[in-house]
Design an enzyme around this catalytic site. Structure first.
Site, PDB file in Angstrom:
ATOM      1  N   HIS A  40       0.839  -1.210   0.000  1.00  0.00           N
ATOM      2  CA  HIS A  40       0.000   0.000   0.000  1.00  0.00           C
ATOM      3  C   HIS A  40       0.874   1.261   0.000  1.00  0.00           C
ATOM      4  CE1 HIS A  40      -2.830   2.908   2.172  1.00  0.00           C
ATOM      5  NE2 HIS A  40      -3.321   2.732   0.967  1.00  0.00           N
ATOM      6  N   ARG A 140      -1.975  17.977  22.528  1.00  0.00           N
ATOM      7  CA  ARG A 140      -2.791  19.184  22.465  1.00  0.00           C
ATOM      8  C   ARG A 140      -2.943  19.544  20.985  1.00  0.00           C
ATOM      9  NH1 ARG A 140      -6.542  22.397  21.821  1.00  0.00           N
ATOM     10  NH2 ARG A 140      -6.820  24.163  23.221  1.00  0.00           N
ATOM     11  N   CYS A 186       2.439  23.078  27.710  1.00  0.00           N
ATOM     12  CA  CYS A 186       1.360  23.927  27.220  1.00  0.00           C
ATOM     13  C   CYS A 186       1.262  25.182  28.086  1.00  0.00           C
ATOM     14  CB  CYS A 186       0.038  23.163  27.256  1.00  0.00           C
ATOM     15  SG  CYS A 186      -1.322  24.157  26.591  1.00  0.00           S
ATOM     16  N   TYR A 321      -3.071  32.615  23.831  1.00  0.00           N
ATOM     17  CA  TYR A 321      -1.717  32.452  24.379  1.00  0.00           C
ATOM     18  C   TYR A 321      -1.047  33.787  24.714  1.00  0.00           C
ATOM     19  CZ  TYR A 321      -2.357  27.580  23.283  1.00  0.00           C
ATOM     20  OH  TYR A 321      -2.856  26.305  23.252  1.00  0.00           O
TER      21      TYR A 321
END
Ligand code: MTE
Ligand code: MO
Length: 470
Positions: A40, A140, A186, A321
């Site tokens: 494949h 995230r 984060c 942010y």
């Protein structure tokens, strides 16, 4: 095709492995693709997602399969017809759900958001290893994981609108290879604690939106030097991911050009995480690593880099942010008034024991406590202080794991710490507090009250965990 036998979906589903053979259905056909899976072009793992089932929903998304050539190839593997009531009926969500093909994730991750996928490990898993295994590393995503066509992958480097050069992965691998250990955290890690102070908007992360991995790749500074890029000509360098929103806008972020050009800042175009290809959730095939800088700038699935006078126009750079005063609320916030978060402040967290856990006090009157500490911008953790009596007495934790190879000012990995903390045995419960100190003697604020901000970023107050003594 009338001469071929008729099968039920149940029979197809029994053929999802190499022992029984691998069958799939497509519309009214049943196909034996056992010999083909190896060949494949998109990789064996991709086609195996459909093993023993219908490939119809996959081909809705990977619409590039619907060519005459591929249909002829598929027909050559036909072994039968599918019972008419089992033929796949398209549901609207198949057509519109771009999340139907997300990678399989570790069950033990605590899910904060399904679509896009956001999840973190339980705190005790974090401190088991200095290098966070990929299965334990938080995820995230802001958008669906993009479809990666390995063969045709290209990274474009542009000066403002003008393309300077395009690279494939092999071109990037020709640059000198660098490996660094860097934590990625984060900007909203530990947000749940800030949210407990006063409601805010954002995913409710516990202490697990951080992981520490080794990253291998080319230095962005080498690539830029090679192209003769001069610091005076630009202010920022923007990164775009291959993950796009429904209006066609990609995830994006930027960092100052000075950082990108500084070989000592160790900004990488990384193609390996912990010595292997970067997992799909973490940015395969290429990810920007900006050590010491908020997770949001470490752009995954990067396929476009833009040298510019301006910061990234992305909403994640312009309107998210960013940190604000505790008095700024959703009625008076003006995102233009604050700079985008880049290097992160010092933080620490207790990972064992966990909140409300029952702990047996040892004969020597102590309980074992473990956690991590980290500071942004390459600053080293020089001390971790822990108290069980609201700061009447502070105990200094042992720094049990730090990056032994980190050079001065380039401490990007986290520090793991532990200690046997003396406690008052007469008490039914104690609250453990931790604070870390970095090499610039920055330390953490005592509470969240006066650092609260409406989006819940920069949540670095003392971590406080109440436990029961037994
Ligand atoms: N890059 C892209 N392309 N898309 C994203 O959604 N999320 C960012 C950053 N890079 C994101 C991205 C944010 S906010 C964080 S915290 C980190 O990736 C998370 O990295 P991880 O999922 O590998 O832990
Ligand atoms: Mo993030």
């Amino acid at each position: 095709r009338a001469e071929l036998p008729t099968y039920t979906m149940q029979q197809v589903s029994e053929h999802d492995n190499l022992i029984n053979g691998i069958w799939v259905s497509y519309k009214e056909g049943v196909y034996n693709i056992t010999d083909f899976v190896r060949k494949h072009p998109g990789g064996q793992s991709k086609i195996m997602m459909a093993a023993g089932g219908s490939i119809d929903p996959f081909w809705m998304i990977f619409a590039n399969h619907q060519t005459d050539e591929i249909l002829v190839l598929l027909e050559s593997m036909r072994i039968g017809n599918l019972r008419s009531e089992d033929v796949y009926k398209h549901k609207d969500e198949d057509i519109y759900d771009p999340y139907a093909l997300e990678p399989v994730r570790n069950q033990m991750l605590h899910i904060n958001g399904k679509k896009p996928f956001c999840a973190e490990p339980p705190p005790p898993m974090l401190v088991k290893n200095f290098i966070t295994p990929k299965e334990v590393f938080y995820v995230r995503n802001h958008l669906p994981v993009p479809y990666i066509d390995e063969e045709n992958y290209e990274l474009e480097l542009a000066a403002e609108e003008k393309t300077m050069k395009t690279f494939n992965i092999e071109d990037i691998k020709k640059y000198p290879q660098h490996t660094i250990t860097s934590a990625i955290m984060c900007g909203g890690n530990r947000r749940s604690e800030m949210g407990a102070e006063k409601p805010l908007k954002g995913l409710s992360w516990n202490v697990g939106a951080i992981g520490n991995a080794s990253w291998t790749g080319a230095k962005l500074s080498d690539v830029l030097r090679d192209l003769g890029v001069k610091e005076e000509d630009y202010n920022h360098i923007q990164f775009e991911g291959m993950d796009i929103d429904p209006s066609g806008v990609p995830y994006g972020a930027s960092i100052p050009i000075s950082k990108a050009l500084d070989p000592r800042a160790d900004v990488l175009l990384a193609y390996k995480m912990n010595g292997e290809d970067i997992p799909l959730d973490h940015g395969y095939p290429l990810r920007v690593i900006v050590p010491g800088v908020v997770g949001a700038r470490n752009v995954k699935w990067v396929n476009r880099i833009i040298l510019s006078k301006n910061e990234s126009p992305s909403q994640f750079q312009q309107n998210d942010y960013k940190g604000f005063s505790p008095s700024i609320n959703w009625d008076n916030v003006d995102f233009k008034t604050a700079p985008a978060i880049q290097e992160m402040p010092v933080t620490s967290a207790i990972c064992c024991p966990q909140k409300d856990e029952k702990i047996t006090v040892a004969k020597d009157g102590t309980i074992p406590v473990k956690g991590y500490a980290w500071s942004g911008g390459g600053k080293k953790i020089i001390r971790v202080d822990v108290t069980a009596d609201q700061g009447e007495t502070w105990h200094i934790a042992e720094l049990v794991a730090q990056d032994p190879d980190a050079k001065e000012g380039r401490h990007y990995a986290w520090t793991l710490w532990s200690l046997n903390l003396p406690v008052d045995k007469m008490k039914k419960s104690v609250e453990i507090w931790v604070k870390a100190v970095d090499s610039q003697y920055n330390t953490q604020p005592e509470s969240f009250k006066n650092i609260w901000n409406l989006r819940g970023f920069l949540c670095n107050a003392y971590h406080k965990v109440k436990v029961n003594l037994g």
